[in-house]
Enzyme design. Structure first.
Site, short mmCIF file in Angstrom:
data_model
loop_
_atom_site.label_atom_id
_atom_site.label_comp_id
_atom_site.label_asym_id
_atom_site.label_seq_id
_atom_site.Cartn_x
_atom_site.Cartn_y
_atom_site.Cartn_z
N VAL A 281 16.16 -38.13 27.05
CA VAL A 281 17.14 -39.00 26.50
C VAL A 281 17.32 -38.72 24.79
O VAL A 281 18.17 -39.98 24.27
CB VAL A 281 16.28 -40.28 26.93
CG1 VAL A 281 14.52 -40.24 26.08
CG2 VAL A 281 16.93 -42.04 26.34
N LYS A 282 17.21 -37.99 24.78
CA LYS A 282 16.80 -37.53 23.34
C LYS A 282 18.33 -37.04 23.00
O LYS A 282 18.41 -37.25 21.66
CB LYS A 282 15.41 -37.01 22.56
CG LYS A 282 14.14 -37.29 22.83
CD LYS A 282 13.79 -39.04 21.77
CE LYS A 282 14.42 -39.27 20.89
NZ LYS A 282 13.54 -40.66 19.92
N ASP A 283 18.78 -36.39 23.48
CA ASP A 283 20.19 -35.74 22.89
C ASP A 283 21.07 -37.30 23.03
O ASP A 283 21.75 -36.89 21.75
CB ASP A 283 21.19 -35.81 24.76
CG ASP A 283 20.70 -34.69 25.50
OD1 ASP A 283 19.13 -33.74 24.27
OD2 ASP A 283 20.50 -33.47 25.78
#
Ligand code: PMP
Length: 460
Positions: free
Chosen positions: A45-47
């Site tokens: 999700v951190k992308d």
């Protein structure tokens, strides 16, 4: 099914599918859908947050051609920032905790980051703390920009612009409950905030939090699920929550013990074919709890932040699970532990007299000594143990005048006991003790549950 063609990997950030959790949700009226964030190009999700923060920094003139991106991150944010940063032509420096698994640094280097190792085992104010090391690098390197995901508004904004609208659209506006873990708070604040605004306030937002994390009301003592929750080092003087987190977005917290999180992550792989990380286990465990109380017109969306491939040697390893007392199958230490009596732990700032008094009740005569902390309702975490002391050693020191009852315990402290998980076998425990140790600290759910002296483990 339409298969995408992208001109850049950056276009493969976001747009993740929902998967119905039909097996785990069997017998529950409300459908539960998992948002598969491990399908982002960097695997998490951190992308989304990384892309959003870099683009915002460029727009605000903080990041210019030839610039350097700096961030303290051992994992997913580092991967996202490195992929995005390298694609857009920047140098990337990732500050990584020296406690992190070496694979995490390896993957960052593989994507082209420079890795700087520093400690996180000291109070946040300490200049040697990873956050301060990274801060200094950002100040000293010309053209450097500190991404600072914890306080960067572009982090939650990523989810207002992408994750929230995707979920609304994918469910045709039928989503009624959104469940996510809270690390920086970017995901829950951005996605939850968007869903609330767009639904006219009808979507309920649930924070999935490790039991001892401070977000959900815990004491901040250590836990085992990585990347979520708010931890408090006992030496930290001033603590604050990240600016990426808005507490008013969260309607309720489900506080999930490590064992429930880890076992749920393992079930996700076996029963749903989804190999996800431990924080996904926490989120799904919370979603299951919530969904049990709902009806067929409700719709729960739970966000799975990353893949289980990064945790093959942890949650997805039977040996690791047994070693930390999260899994008990077959020949275990349980029967020996049940006979060992309650654990006695001594605070690190106790006096010799106080320690001796506490030890009168210790069945093994040996106690782990823990870092000072006012309240520890969840038991002594293995990570908090700084040493061990025996009744005999203290009594001898008092008898020969080496110590007085009012003296600090510190100088008489021996090394921490070796640890064994309740799920390990007596043979394995004997191997851990070897010749060097007289007793072992037995862990249940990663926390000290008793001391087993060598004699208790003797053959026969
Ligand atoms: N799970 C994992 C695996 C993560 O890497 C993160 C990011 N720290 C989170 C959950 C929490 O997400 P957020 O920082 O948006 O709260």
């Amino acid at each position: 099914m339409m298969t995408a063609v992208h001109e850049s990997v950056l276009d493969a950030i976001g747009g993740t599918p929902l998967f119905r959790l039909a097996r785990l949700g069997a017998g529950i009226a409300a459908p539960i859908y998992a948002k598969a964030e491990f399908l982002n190009i960097g695997g998490s999700v951190k992308d989304r947050a990384a892309l959003s923060m870099v683009l915002a920094a460029e727009r605000d003139g903080l990041l210019k051609p030839g610039g350097t991106i700096v961030e303290a991150t051992s994992g997913n944010t580092g991967i996202g920032l490195t992929i995005v940063g390298r694609q857009r032509g920047y140098r990337v420096i990732a500050g990584v905790s020296d406690k992190s698994a070496p694979e995490k640094s390896d993957i960052l280097r593989a994507y082209g980051a420079e890795v700087v190792l520093a400690t996180t085992a000291v109070p946040a104010e300490d200049p040697a703390h990873l956050f301060n090391v990274v801060q200094r690098l950002a100040e000293e390197i010309p053209g450097a920009w500190l991404a600072n995901q914890y306080d960067n508004q572009a982090n939650p904004d990523a989810h207002v612009r992408t994750t929230g609208p995707e979920i609304w659209e994918q469910t045709g506006g039928r989503v009624t409950h959104f469940v996510a873990g809270v690390g920086t708070g970017g995901t829950i604040t951005g996605t939850g905030g968007y869903l609330k605004d767009t639904s006219g306030g009808t979507v309920t937002v649930i924070g999935a939090d490790p039991e001892s994390s401070m977000y959900g009301g815990g004491d901040g003592s250590p836990w085992y699920v990585e990347s979520i929750g708010h931890f408090l080092h006992p030496g930290t003087v001033e603590d604050r929550w990240p600016k990426a987190y808005r507490a008013d977005v969260v309607d309720v917290f489900e506080r999930v013990p490590d064992r429930e999180s880890l076992l749920t992550a393992r079930r996700l792989a076996r029963e749903e074919g989804i190999l996800a990380g431990p924080s996904s286990g926490t989120a799904v465990a919370a979603a299951l709890r919530v969904a049990r109380g709902l009806g067929p017109d409700d719709l729960v969306v739970v966000l799975l932040p990353d893949s289980g491939r990064s945790y093959l040697s942890k949650v997805h390893s039977d040996a690791w699970m047994r070693q930390w007392g999260f899994l008990e199958e077959g020949d275990t230490l349980r029967h020996l532990l049940d006979g060992a009596g309650p654990l006695v732990a001594v605070e690190a700032d106790a006096t010799v007299g106080e320690a001796l008094e506490a030890l009168h009740g210790a069945p093994g005569g040996v106690a782990p000594v823990v870092l000072a902390r006012a309240a520890r309702p969840f038991g002594v975490s293995a990570a908090e143990v700084v040493g061990a002391v025996s009744r005999e050693a203290l009594a001898a020191a008092l008898a020969d005048g080496g110590a007085k009852p009012g003296d600090p315990l510190g100088p008489l402290l021996g090394p921490a006991l070796p640890t064994v998980g309740v799920g390990q076998s007596p043979d394995e425990a004997r191997a851990v003790l070897g010749e060097a140790h007289g007793a072992a600290l037995v862990l249940v759910d990663g926390r000290g549950a008793g001391v087993l002296p060598r004699a208790a483990l003797a053959h026969g």
